[in-house]
Scaffold this active site. Sequence first.
Site, PDB file in Angstrom:
ATOM      1  N   ALA A  20      17.042 -36.732 -26.735  1.00  0.00           N
ATOM      2  CA  ALA A  20      17.378 -36.139 -25.428  1.00  0.00           C
ATOM      3  C   ALA A  20      17.246 -34.614 -25.398  1.00  0.00           C
ATOM      4  CB  ALA A  20      18.801 -36.539 -25.038  1.00  0.00           C
ATOM      5  N   ARG A  21      17.283 -33.954 -26.568  1.00  0.00           N
ATOM      6  CA  ARG A  21      17.117 -32.493 -26.574  1.00  0.00           C
ATOM      7  C   ARG A  21      15.687 -32.080 -26.902  1.00  0.00           C
ATOM      8  NH1 ARG A  21      22.452 -32.771 -28.783  1.00  0.00           N
ATOM      9  NH2 ARG A  21      21.706 -32.681 -30.926  1.00  0.00           N
ATOM     10  N   GLY A  22      14.779 -33.058 -27.073  1.00  0.00           N
ATOM     11  CA  GLY A  22      13.382 -32.747 -27.384  1.00  0.00           C
ATOM     12  C   GLY A  22      12.611 -32.308 -26.147  1.00  0.00           C
ATOM     13  N   ARG A  23      11.358 -31.904 -26.373  1.00  0.00           N
ATOM     14  CA  ARG A  23      10.524 -31.399 -25.266  1.00  0.00           C
ATOM     15  C   ARG A  23      10.371 -32.441 -24.155  1.00  0.00           C
ATOM     16  NH1 ARG A  23       8.244 -28.958 -29.842  1.00  0.00           N
ATOM     17  NH2 ARG A  23       7.343 -30.958 -30.438  1.00  0.00           N
ATOM     18  N   PRO A 115       1.305 -45.420 -25.439  1.00  0.00           N
ATOM     19  CA  PRO A 115       0.829 -44.207 -26.123  1.00  0.00           C
ATOM     20  C   PRO A 115       0.809 -43.007 -25.196  1.00  0.00           C
ATOM     21  CG  PRO A 115      -0.972 -45.818 -25.879  1.00  0.00           C
ATOM     22  CD  PRO A 115       0.292 -46.487 -25.405  1.00  0.00           C
ATOM     23  N   HIS A 144      -3.774 -30.455 -28.403  1.00  0.00           N
ATOM     24  CA  HIS A 144      -2.326 -30.454 -28.183  1.00  0.00           C
ATOM     25  C   HIS A 144      -1.696 -29.130 -28.632  1.00  0.00           C
ATOM     26  CE1 HIS A 144      -2.796 -34.817 -27.717  1.00  0.00           C
ATOM     27  NE2 HIS A 144      -1.606 -34.802 -27.129  1.00  0.00           N
ATOM     28  N   LYS A 148       3.114 -30.310 -32.473  1.00  0.00           N
ATOM     29  CA  LYS A 148       2.943 -31.762 -32.587  1.00  0.00           C
ATOM     30  C   LYS A 148       2.856 -32.151 -34.065  1.00  0.00           C
ATOM     31  CE  LYS A 148       0.110 -35.579 -30.793  1.00  0.00           C
ATOM     32  NZ  LYS A 148       1.315 -36.409 -30.586  1.00  0.00           N
ATOM     33  N   GLY A 154      -1.536 -40.264 -30.580  1.00  0.00           N
ATOM     34  CA  GLY A 154      -1.453 -41.692 -30.287  1.00  0.00           C
ATOM     35  C   GLY A 154      -2.436 -42.082 -29.186  1.00  0.00           C
TER      36      GLY A 154
HETATM   37  N1  NDP Z   1       3.864 -41.622 -24.758  1.00  0.00           N
HETATM   38  C1  NDP Z   1       3.820 -40.444 -24.126  1.00  0.00           C
HETATM   39  O1  NDP Z   1       3.464 -40.352 -22.935  1.00  0.00           O
HETATM   40  C2  NDP Z   1       4.218 -39.214 -24.875  1.00  0.00           C
HETATM   41  C3  NDP Z   1       4.584 -39.308 -26.181  1.00  0.00           C
HETATM   42  N2  NDP Z   1       5.014 -38.207 -26.857  1.00  0.00           N
HETATM   43  C4  NDP Z   1       5.514 -38.462 -28.202  1.00  0.00           C
HETATM   44  O2  NDP Z   1       6.932 -38.432 -28.130  1.00  0.00           O
HETATM   45  C5  NDP Z   1       7.475 -37.971 -29.363  1.00  0.00           C
HETATM   46  C6  NDP Z   1       8.403 -36.790 -29.091  1.00  0.00           C
HETATM   47  O3  NDP Z   1       7.636 -35.697 -28.615  1.00  0.00           O
HETATM   48  P1  NDP Z   1       8.339 -34.302 -28.300  1.00  0.00           P
HETATM   49  O4  NDP Z   1       9.414 -34.471 -27.290  1.00  0.00           O
HETATM   50  O5  NDP Z   1       7.240 -33.345 -28.021  1.00  0.00           O
HETATM   51  O6  NDP Z   1       8.998 -33.960 -29.703  1.00  0.00           O
HETATM   52  P2  NDP Z   1      10.323 -33.082 -30.007  1.00  0.00           P
HETATM   53  O7  NDP Z   1      10.265 -32.780 -31.464  1.00  0.00           O
HETATM   54  O8  NDP Z   1      10.420 -31.962 -29.039  1.00  0.00           O
HETATM   55  O9  NDP Z   1      11.519 -34.098 -29.677  1.00  0.00           O
HETATM   56  C7  NDP Z   1      11.965 -35.096 -30.529  1.00  0.00           C
HETATM   57  C8  NDP Z   1      13.475 -35.073 -30.480  1.00  0.00           C
HETATM   58  O10 NDP Z   1      13.978 -36.204 -31.179  1.00  0.00           O
HETATM   59  C9  NDP Z   1      15.067 -35.756 -31.986  1.00  0.00           C
HETATM   60  N3  NDP Z   1      15.333 -36.682 -33.059  1.00  0.00           N
HETATM   61  C10 NDP Z   1      14.803 -36.740 -34.302  1.00  0.00           C
HETATM   62  N4  NDP Z   1      15.356 -37.742 -35.007  1.00  0.00           N
HETATM   63  C11 NDP Z   1      16.250 -38.322 -34.187  1.00  0.00           C
HETATM   64  C12 NDP Z   1      17.168 -39.402 -34.355  1.00  0.00           C
HETATM   65  N5  NDP Z   1      17.232 -40.079 -35.503  1.00  0.00           N
HETATM   66  N6  NDP Z   1      17.963 -39.746 -33.310  1.00  0.00           N
HETATM   67  C13 NDP Z   1      17.903 -39.070 -32.137  1.00  0.00           C
HETATM   68  N7  NDP Z   1      17.063 -38.019 -31.943  1.00  0.00           N
HETATM   69  C14 NDP Z   1      16.267 -37.659 -32.952  1.00  0.00           C
HETATM   70  C15 NDP Z   1      14.607 -34.389 -32.445  1.00  0.00           C
HETATM   71  O11 NDP Z   1      15.673 -33.629 -32.975  1.00  0.00           O
HETATM   72  P3  NDP Z   1      15.331 -32.458 -34.077  1.00  0.00           P
HETATM   73  O12 NDP Z   1      14.353 -31.556 -33.428  1.00  0.00           O
HETATM   74  O13 NDP Z   1      16.668 -31.861 -34.346  1.00  0.00           O
HETATM   75  O14 NDP Z   1      14.741 -33.183 -35.266  1.00  0.00           O
HETATM   76  C16 NDP Z   1      14.073 -33.825 -31.133  1.00  0.00           C
HETATM   77  O15 NDP Z   1      15.089 -33.290 -30.334  1.00  0.00           O
HETATM   78  C17 NDP Z   1       6.249 -37.649 -30.237  1.00  0.00           C
HETATM   79  O16 NDP Z   1       5.944 -38.769 -31.056  1.00  0.00           O
HETATM   80  C18 NDP Z   1       5.147 -37.427 -29.223  1.00  0.00           C
HETATM   81  O17 NDP Z   1       3.858 -37.626 -29.731  1.00  0.00           O
HETATM   82  C19 NDP Z   1       5.053 -36.984 -26.275  1.00  0.00           C
HETATM   83  C20 NDP Z   1       4.645 -36.814 -24.988  1.00  0.00           C
HETATM   84  C21 NDP Z   1       4.216 -37.913 -24.151  1.00  0.00           C
HETATM   85  O1  LIG Z   2       3.068 -35.025 -28.797  1.00  0.00           O
HETATM   86  C1  LIG Z   2       2.666 -34.913 -27.612  1.00  0.00           C
HETATM   87  O2  LIG Z   2       2.803 -33.875 -26.965  1.00  0.00           O
HETATM   88  C2  LIG Z   2       2.003 -36.058 -26.992  1.00  0.00           C
HETATM   89  N1  LIG Z   2       1.977 -37.179 -27.639  1.00  0.00           N
HETATM   90  C3  LIG Z   2       1.362 -38.383 -27.205  1.00  0.00           C
HETATM   91  C4  LIG Z   2       0.180 -38.703 -28.091  1.00  0.00           C
HETATM   92  O3  LIG Z   2       0.236 -38.478 -29.301  1.00  0.00           O
HETATM   93  O4  LIG Z   2      -0.811 -39.230 -27.571  1.00  0.00           O
HETATM   94  C5  LIG Z   2       1.038 -38.379 -25.730  1.00  0.00           C
HETATM   95  C6  LIG Z   2       0.536 -37.063 -25.229  1.00  0.00           C
HETATM   96  O5  LIG Z   2      -0.734 -36.848 -25.742  1.00  0.00           O
HETATM   97  C7  LIG Z   2       1.481 -35.934 -25.621  1.00  0.00           C
END
Ligand code: NDP
Ligand SMILES: O=C(O)C1=N[C@H](C(=O)O)C[C@H](O)C1
Length: 257
Positions: A20-23, A115, A144, A148, A154
């Site tokens: 929930a605190r991630g991007r 993905p 990206h 990342k 993905g």
């Molecule tokens: N399918 C889609 O459309 C998309 C997929 N993604 C994917 O989503 C994922 C997250 O991306 P993004 O938000 O940029 O990454 P971030 O690193 O910004 O966010 C991930 C968050 O998850 C937290 N986290 C890690 N371990 C745990 C745990 N065990 N329990 C709860 N929270 C945890 C991290 O905390 P901490 O930083 O403290 O480790 C962080 O706040 C990636 O795999 C990315 O590729 C991204 C964009 C779009």
């Molecule tokens: O990490 C990201 O930012 C993203 N991850 C997903 C991926 O690996 O395809 C989706 C999107 O590209 C953003």
Amino acid sequence: MIDEQEKSADELVRVGVLGARGRVGIEVCRAVDAAADMELVAMVDQGDGLFAASDAGAEVVVDFTTPDVVMDHLHWCIEQGINAVVGTTGFTEQRLERVRGWLARKPDVGVVIAPNFGIGAVLMMQFAARAARHFESVEIIEQHHPRKLDAPSGTATHTARLVAAARAEAGLGPVPDATKDEVAGARGADIDGVRVHAVRATGLVAHQEVIFGTVGETLTIRHDSYDRVSFMPGVLLAIRAVRSRPGLTVGLDALLD
Ligand SMILES: NC(=O)C1=CN([C@@H]2O[C@H](COP(=O)(O)OP(=O)(O)OC[C@H]3O[C@@H](n4cnc5c(N)ncnc54)[C@H](OP(=O)(O)O)[C@@H]3O)[C@@H](O)[C@H]2O)C=CC1
Ligand SMILES: O=C(O)C1=N[C@H](C(=O)O)C[C@H](O)C1
């Protein structure tokens, strides 16, 4: 009047967000909070413990965390009988099979793993799969932000698999490539015979080009996410759909149709 308000509160989808605190997680929390038919009941991040979601009565958990923890999260959700919408990357065919195995023991639970939740990105993958049979050459360039963790993305991996399957179905052979002398990595990663190149640069969010070539012409299909809000319509669509889709759904295609 009071009865009506209580009834509509009952009808809200109760959503917990992991990461929930991630991007992306931050945007998911905002989008769920703003959706009239949903209630954000748990915001869980590193160190919080998953029971915050079940204790709050989450019916759907959304996971945007990291590939190394997402399988544990999914296993936990399924065991708890909580539906899951997963954007986290790292899903190989073996991982998907494990999820299907867990779900077989919990036939009422639904899981959507996509993905990419961007509607434009889903269409880009569909268009690429459709074009694949008409071109002897194809390469993918994904771009990206530099924070990342995984490469290739993905989305690029999924696109390569779709394109490779369409080529195989059309009876196309290997992509032509005379390279004999190569600096390691210069030709990118080989995903099912499709070359995938990963660029990382500050200022980028998530972008992809699929370049097709045949004699005398090329076709480039490109998608750009300039802002992570681009993923939210797809995430909300999956949250709304997942409770009535038991089993595993991979990709948003079936939900869009
Ligand atoms: N399918 C889609 O459309 C998309 C997929 N993604 C994917 O989503 C994922 C997250 O991306 P993004 O938000 O940029 O990454 P971030 O690193 O910004 O966010 C991930 C968050 O998850 C937290 N986290 C890690 N371990 C745990 C745990 N065990 N329990 C709860 N929270 C945890 C991290 O905390 P901490 O930083 O403290 O480790 C962080 O706040 C990636 O795999 C990315 O590729 C991204 C964009 C779009
Ligand atoms: O990490 C990201 O930012 C993203 N991850 C997903 C991926 O690996 O395809 C989706 C999107 O590209 C953003």
